[in-house]
Structures are given as structure tokens and as C-alpha cells.
Design an enzyme around this catalytic site. Sequence first.
Site, short mmCIF file in Angstrom:
data_model
loop_
_atom_site.label_atom_id
_atom_site.label_comp_id
_atom_site.label_asym_id
_atom_site.label_seq_id
_atom_site.Cartn_x
_atom_site.Cartn_y
_atom_site.Cartn_z
CB SER A 1 -0.95 -0.05 1.20
OG SER A 1 -1.99 0.90 1.04
CG ASP B 1 -6.26 -3.02 -3.59
OD1 ASP B 1 -6.85 -2.20 -2.86
OD2 ASP B 1 -5.12 -3.46 -3.33
CG HIS C 1 -5.42 -2.82 0.57
ND1 HIS C 1 -5.15 -2.13 -0.58
CD2 HIS C 1 -4.69 -2.23 1.54
CE1 HIS C 1 -4.29 -1.16 -0.32
NE2 HIS C 1 -3.98 -1.21 0.95
#
Length: 515
Positions: free
Chosen positions: A228, A454, A484
Amino acid sequence: MSDSPRPRAAALTATALLLCTSLAGCGDDGSGDGDVSAQELDWKGCPAPSPAQGDGQAPSPLPNGDAWQCATLRAPLDWDEPDGATIGIALIRARASRGGNERIGSLVFNFGGPGGSGVTTLPAFAEDYEDLRTRYDLVSFDPRGVGRSAPVKCQDDDELDAYFQQDMTPDDPTEQKEFLSNTRAFNSACEKNSGRTLRHIRTTDAARDMDLLRQVLGDDKMHYFGISYGTELGGVYAHLFPEKVGRAVFDAVVDPTQTAEEGSLGQAEGFQLALDNYASDCVAKEDGCPVGDSAQDVQDRIAQLLKGLDSKPIPGIWPRELTQTAATGGIAQALYSQEFWEYLTEGLEQAYGGDGSVLMLLSDSMNGRDQNGEYSNSTAANVAITCADDRSRHTGEDVRAGLPRFREASPLFGDYLAWGMVGCTDWAVPGAAEHPDVSASGAAPILVIGNTGDPATPYEGARKMAAALGKGVGVELTYEGQGHGAYDSGNTCVRDAVNGYLLRGDVPEAGAVCS
């Protein structure tokens, strides 16, 4: 959607940390210590986490019985004055299970945020990385401003309870004025309590800390696993130190080419897609879907729930009530992973019966609040790092002008993410740029993994990151899945590709697809 309602993508770790916290670390401020690259780390057993890290128990031993080790890295507060005052960067590591020629070096993790404590997260997910530990010391850290690394402080626990109970999707001028006033009050508290730190917590500062860590660990190359926001940090590191990049993996990839508004709009589309997928999955179950008769019915009932909560909250976790904002945040948090869809169903079913406790628990997870009512500093750090990085300063007028586009992208999440764009209004220090520079000509190949489902870092970001890194550097791998991130999804194809690259140096074919 970020750890707090601000325009930045975050890792799944917020939910995981609330439900399975297992952590440690240390760090403090200090005066100048001369050549910081010559320091030696004093590795010791790990203590229980600090409140800023989220509290909890010290990390349990590794599967083979080895203990986690923690230390503090001294880094310049201001990298423009490397011999000046220093701060402590909290570290944690698990030594490689094989030694000698089998050991490659250290593998440094950043799990996202910005604002996530790597010292807390690595032990929580250590089982997933046991294959990688055969040849690497697994290392993570609290980036500056986070956890035990000169943590940013803004509001106290009671103030944060009130802050997160407010209406973050204001409908009329009076509500909008109140929301903007509360945002300014939060930002003023950050300046009051952390003014010395705020101008020194940009992602470029954290990247320089990482290269110092590489040197002090004794590694010629930076072997790295970013998730991320950790992909943005990794991209900035590769731009600043391309010749030092070793084997690196970016998973759940931030689009480095987007402005803050484009990023928030992309998240609106991403969370809407995840909600669509959740609704379709729920009604396809053999035993039926308890929260709707069709995919559209699921979404209609959620919309009706949120509309009702705007004027009449329901009991949540006493003494707090489940508001429209808290419910929206809880729904979003559950969409970070397909594994949490069952909790979303449970939370919705209970909320329809007048009990908001499960959705509030999920909302608390997103906001870094534990069951004792204490907050980590993840929200404060998220805001501070975002505003230090991002030059844009949106106004209420900007949001109102953009609302039609956000609502078209997501009827459910559009307003929430649009109003989150004002998070840096009246921030104490200017932002660095419109978007990060991740061009890394000459760097070793970086494996860039995009997940088609995602919600927080939409799939298109992986392709943009691979292109921005430069020809021959970014190598894109697609995972056709939900949630995610890809490596921790359990998909064997993704795991084999990542392990093959990190452990043996086998670079996957660009454009490969795992499903």
C-alpha cells in the site's frame, strides 16, 4: 481510503492490528550523535507496545521458538543538517532461520498507512513470511512520526472520540461549517503538540532513514517489501537511491501519478467496486444472503441504513452511538479483505435490528481505537505525513464542485471521500509536491503487483507505478482477486512468484497474470 477519513490509501493492517495486536519497539529524541552511519544497533528483547503503537502484548516467539529483537536507530531530525539533533527510529527483526551462505541479508517491510507501525505489524503477520525468513532477516520499523519514532501527537482520546462521532458527510452550510471548523481544530492541535516534527516527516525523509538503516544493518543493497503506502515509500527510495535497490516487491500499489483529488476519486470507484463484488457474492451463497434478496437490494438497504443513521444513530459500543460516518467507515474497513466480508454481513444484519456494535468495532479499527478507548497515533501520523507530502489544500468550495463526480463514482462512499480532501486545509507546513517522483532509472527490477479487486489502491495504479519507475525497472504482475493486497491473499501463484524473486532472483515475466 486511509486509516482515517483522509485522501490516502492504507494497508489492511488497521483491522488486523485491532483484532490480533502483537507488537513492540522503542525510540526517543536526542541530540546530535556525529556520524549516524557509524552507529551500532543494540538489539534486545521487545517490550510491550506503547500507546502510540496501539498497546497490547509483547510479540510471541517465532514458530521455531526464536525471540523477536528490537532496537533504536538514530536518524537526523533534519536531513539537511545530518550532524544536528536526532530522533529514534523504532526497529524490530526476526533473524533468518538459515545462516552462512544461505542468508541473503535483511528484508525490510513497510505495511502502509501512512501511519502504520511496522514494529507492531510484522509480528502479527510473521507466519505469512516464514518462507522468506529462511534466507532473510525480516526487519520492519515505525517510520518517523509513527508509533515509537518521534510520534506525532494531535488530540487526546476523548477529543478523538468526539472527532470521529461528527458528521463527516455534511449536507448543508451549517453542517459544512462545523465540519471544517473541527478539521481546523484537529490540525491546530497537531501544530500545538508536534510542531517541531511536522516539517520533517515527509516520505523523502523516511526514505533517507531507510537507506541509513540499510547501511547500519550492513547490507550493500536494500531488499524491500512494500504494501500500500509502502509502495510509494519504496518508489521514492528507488528514485533517491536507484543504485542501492536490491530485490524489491510492491504489493497493493499506490498510483504515483495521481493528484490527491484523483486518488480520492479512484478510491471512491475502488470501494464501490468492492461493494458491488461483496453484494454479488452474498446473494450467490447457497444458504442465501441475510442482508438482501439481490445485489441491488443489498446496496439499496445499505443506502437506506446510512440515510437513517444521518438523523437517528443507533446504539453502538456504549456509550457511543453508531453514526452515519462510523457506519460508512466500518463498511469500508470490512471491504479491505474478502476474509472480512462475513463480518460485514454480520454487522449489517445486526444494524438492521438496531445494534451497531459490529460496524462500530470495524470503524474503531480503521481509526486506531482499541477496546479500552485508547487511540494509537495512526490517525495523527496519517494526516501529518499526507499533508507534509501533498501540496494541495482543498477548500469547501472545491469539494462542493467535485461532489457530482464523486457521487457518480460511488453513491455510498462518494461524499465521504470527497469531504476527506479538506484534511490538509490550514495545515501548519506546506506540502512537498502534487505527487511523488518514483523514476528510478538504473535500479534493479522491482516486482509490482496489482489486484483487480483492490478497493483502496485500485488496480490501474500498478501499471502506472511500473511505467513511472522506468523501462526495465517496474515488472507488473496481475492478481485477479479481491481485497487490499495479493501476497497475503493465499493465492499460490502470487506467493510462488514473489518467493521465487526474493529467494532466488527469478524475475517473473512482465505482464504475467495470477488468478
